[in-house]
Design a protein around this motif. Structure first.
Motif, PDB file in Angstrom:
ATOM      1  N   SER A   1       0.797  -1.041   0.027  1.00 40.32           N
ATOM      2  CA  SER A   1       0.078  -0.009   0.061  1.00 40.32           C
ATOM      3  C   SER A   1       0.822   1.252  -0.243  1.00 40.32           C
ATOM      4  CB  SER A   1      -0.715  -0.116   1.372  1.00 40.32           C
ATOM      5  OG  SER A   1      -0.179  -0.024   2.424  1.00 40.32           O
ATOM      6  N   GLU A   2       2.155   1.233   0.379  1.00 46.27           N
ATOM      7  CA  GLU A   2       2.990   2.250   0.489  1.00 46.27           C
ATOM      8  C   GLU A   2       3.466   2.724  -1.139  1.00 46.27           C
ATOM      9  OE1 GLU A   2       3.460  -0.431   2.206  1.00 46.27           O
ATOM     10  OE2 GLU A   2       2.874   0.304   4.221  1.00 46.27           O
ATOM     11  N   GLY A   3       3.489   1.686  -1.981  1.00 42.21           N
ATOM     12  CA  GLY A   3       3.851   1.911  -3.196  1.00 42.21           C
ATOM     13  C   GLY A   3       5.279   1.748  -3.534  1.00 42.21           C
ATOM     14  N   ILE A   4       5.481   2.116  -4.823  1.00 39.86           N
ATOM     15  CA  ILE A   4       6.901   1.728  -5.168  1.00 39.86           C
ATOM     16  C   ILE A   4       7.397   3.306  -5.038  1.00 39.86           C
ATOM     17  CG2 ILE A   4       8.414   1.421  -7.230  1.00 39.86           C
ATOM     18  CD1 ILE A   4       6.187  -0.233  -8.335  1.00 39.86           C
ATOM     19  N   PRO A   5       8.722   3.567  -4.518  1.00 40.72           N
ATOM     20  CA  PRO A   5       9.051   4.877  -4.116  1.00 40.72           C
ATOM     21  C   PRO A   5       9.273   5.802  -5.331  1.00 40.72           C
ATOM     22  CG  PRO A   5      10.025   3.285  -2.625  1.00 40.72           C
ATOM     23  CD  PRO A   5       9.371   2.447  -3.893  1.00 40.72           C
ATOM     24  N   ASP A   6       9.792   5.178  -6.516  1.00 37.09           N
ATOM     25  CA  ASP A   6      10.114   6.077  -7.519  1.00 37.09           C
ATOM     26  C   ASP A   6       8.984   6.528  -8.450  1.00 37.09           C
ATOM     27  OD1 ASP A   6      12.797   6.090  -6.371  1.00 37.09           O
ATOM     28  OD2 ASP A   6      13.747   5.709  -8.494  1.00 37.09           O
ATOM     29  N   LEU A   7       7.909   5.563  -8.069  1.00 37.83           N
ATOM     30  CA  LEU A   7       6.828   6.110  -8.881  1.00 37.83           C
ATOM     31  C   LEU A   7       5.817   7.108  -8.270  1.00 37.83           C
ATOM     32  CD1 LEU A   7       7.570   3.519 -10.307  1.00 37.83           C
ATOM     33  CD2 LEU A   7       5.340   2.864 -10.498  1.00 37.83           C
TER      34      LEU A   7
END
Length: 531
Positions: free
Chosen positions: A127-133
């Protein structure tokens, strides 16, 4: 040879995959380090001018990267670069080691060493996602071949059901997923033991709802994605659900997007990604593409292909524990009655091989295949689909699918096949996964009328990635999305397409992953290309 006459060669290698082509860079992860290993100890004074790292820009220009090159404390002939300190995800780089680098003995490389690589994104569905996106929704995911059944006593997906539900829940909650595509065989209308009435005396709509009821947790997960509306969910028909129509699908997944063309077929291209095409792949399969040769027999608009009858037999074979083959095949020999007859001889050989691989306790003549589907109302024997030879004139004939060989070209026209597949090739190779893989090139990559650079098929249950280059030396990527059935050697696989992240980036990543019951995600293969 005198040992003193041996001339040592000074060479170099790295611990990352090698590529000397900027248009086909290798793909690495951001973690760890890049080791540069030499065959001799180095003269360190020559390293600053001899080893360079460049960032390759979308226009092909190269920008020098200020990078710290370290010496391995355990081996003075090994240098390394800490990836996280020097490189960024989504970027392409060139590592250059020139002949300016010398060993302590004064020797240099025979030629410059160049390695092109790109850095993959640290993929996750958290749920935190992919940082670079940066919480942007632009990932396109694809799954296929779930084969959800109406009865767990023979359904192919039962043990993996909970993992599938967890996967779908993660897809829904990921801030990066834009689309999820189901590339066929969502519902299984074929993998049913021979003796059973597929619809149990009811209708196809009832069967569809029975599958949904038996897989309620999965359907709930799909419907939650649809209702939330953040991730577009698209369904493309496969061969095991080629009869399931739009009304059937909407009755269990209201609001799902569907990609259909002719009955039983469909292909999907994301609206903002015209270079991508996703379909099941059975369109190109002699045994599984919609077939029209039995319409005179059933007096209906039937499209059920011969692969349906084989699958019913194979299901019973699996349920029976793959018993020992105990049948005698009536002899069928090659005759001299022309090309069409030779093709029927090939067709017989394929059927004989399939029956041999999946034997059943019932004989060839027992009327044990209970159909009650798509215009078929009788019980059929295996011999009804197995070609036979007339002893008087050597003519090879068949009871079901009369004319299937002669009408293959017409069938391809009706099924919107772009590039015709020769009949002998279709008959002989239709049972092989490699033939489906080849069609990505034949139908799209080598087709001058096609603009596709990424092709995704399902159908074969063999997850893989294959790359190629067109005449312009532009990279193309084919992916088979695999399957989620329990017993497949490699199962619970999915494809992720990650488009360029920003105006200064131009690489699209096409990655194949495997999900696990624990929720871990393993990368099986990654490719990057310019779109």
């Amino acid at each position: 040879m005198n040992p003193e006459q041996i001339v040592k060669t000074f060479n170099v290698k790295t611990n990352i995959p090698f590529s000397d082509k900027t248009e086909d860079p290798s793909v690495i992860d951001i973690s760890g380090r890049i080791n540069i290993q030499f065959s001799e100890e180095l003269d360190m004074s020559t390293v600053p001018d001899g080893i360079k790292l460049y960032k390759v820009k979308p226009d092909g220009t190269q920008q020098d990267v200020d990078v710290k090159i370290n010496v391995d404390e355990n081996s003075p002939s090994v240098l390394y670069i800490n990836k996280s300190e020097a490189i960024s995800e989504g970027e392409e780089y060139k590592l250059s080691v020139t002949r300016k680098v010398k060993s302590v003995n004064g020797t240099s490389l025979n030629e410059d060493f160049v390695n092109y690589f790109v850095v993959d994104y640290s993929f996750n569905l958290e749920s935190e996602g992919i940082p670079d996106l940066n919480n942007e929704r632009n990932l396109i995911l694809c799954i296929s071949d779930l084969h959800l059944g109406a009865n767990d006593s023979y359904a192919e997906l039962t043990k993996n059901r909970e993992a599938l539900v967890n996967f779908l829940e993660q897809v829904k909650n990921s801030p990066n997923v834009k689309e999820l595509v189901i590339a066929g065989d969502l519902i299984d209308e074929w993998f049913i033991p021979m003796h059973l009435d597929t619809f149990n005396g009811k209708t196809q709509r009832d069967f569809t709802k029975a599958v949904a009821s038996n897989n309620k947790s999965v359907m709930d997960a799909f419907n939650n994605i649809i209702k939330e509306g953040k991730v577009k969910l698209t369904y493309v028909p496969g061969n095991h659900d080629l009869l399931i129509n739009s009304e059937d699908i909407q009755s269990i997944l209201p609001g799902i997007s569907e990609a259909r063309d002719v009955r039983g077929l469909g292909a999907y291209t994301p609206s903002d990604f015209p270079e991508v095409i996703i379909e099941h792949g059975h369109r190109y399969n002699f045994y599984c593409a919609p077939d029209y040769s039995n319409r005179a027999l059933t007096q209906t608009d039937t499209i059920l292909p011969p692969g349906y009858f084989f699958t019913r037999m194979a299901t019973s074979s699996v349920i029976q524990g793959r018993p020992k083959l105990d049948v005698t095949f009536p002899p069928v020999n090659k005759n001299e009655l022309g090309e069409v007859q030779f093709l029927y001889f090939l067709y017989w050989n394929v059927w004989k091989g399939l029956i041999t691989d999946f034997p059943v306790n019932q004989g060839l003549d027992e009327k044990v295949i209970n159909t009650q589907i798509d215009g078929f109302t009788d019980y059929y024997a295996i011999n009804d689909v197995l070609p036979y030879q007339n002893s008087e004139d050597d003519y090879i004939d068949v009871n079901l699918y009369k004319g299937i060989v002669e009408t293959w070209d017409e069938r391809q026209d009706k099924n919107l096949v772009n590039v015709k597949i020769p009949t002998d090739e279709a008959v002989l190779k239709g049972a092989f996964a490699s033939h489906l893989d080849d069609q990505s090139h034949v139908q799209f990559f080598k087709n001058p009328d096609s603009d596709k650079k990424i092709v995704i098929f399902g159908h074969s249950h063999e997850a893989r990635v294959i790359t190629s280059f067109n005449e312009k030396q532009e990279k193309q990527v084919y992916v088979n999305s695999g399957t989620w059935v329990d017993l497949n050697k490699c199962t619970m696989t999915f494809v992720a397409i990650i488009p360029p992240q920003g105006e200064d980036l131009s690489l699209t990543f096409v990655n194949l992953y495997q999900y696990s019951p624990s929720g871990d995600i393993k990368k099986l293969k990654s490719e990057a290309l310019q779109i």
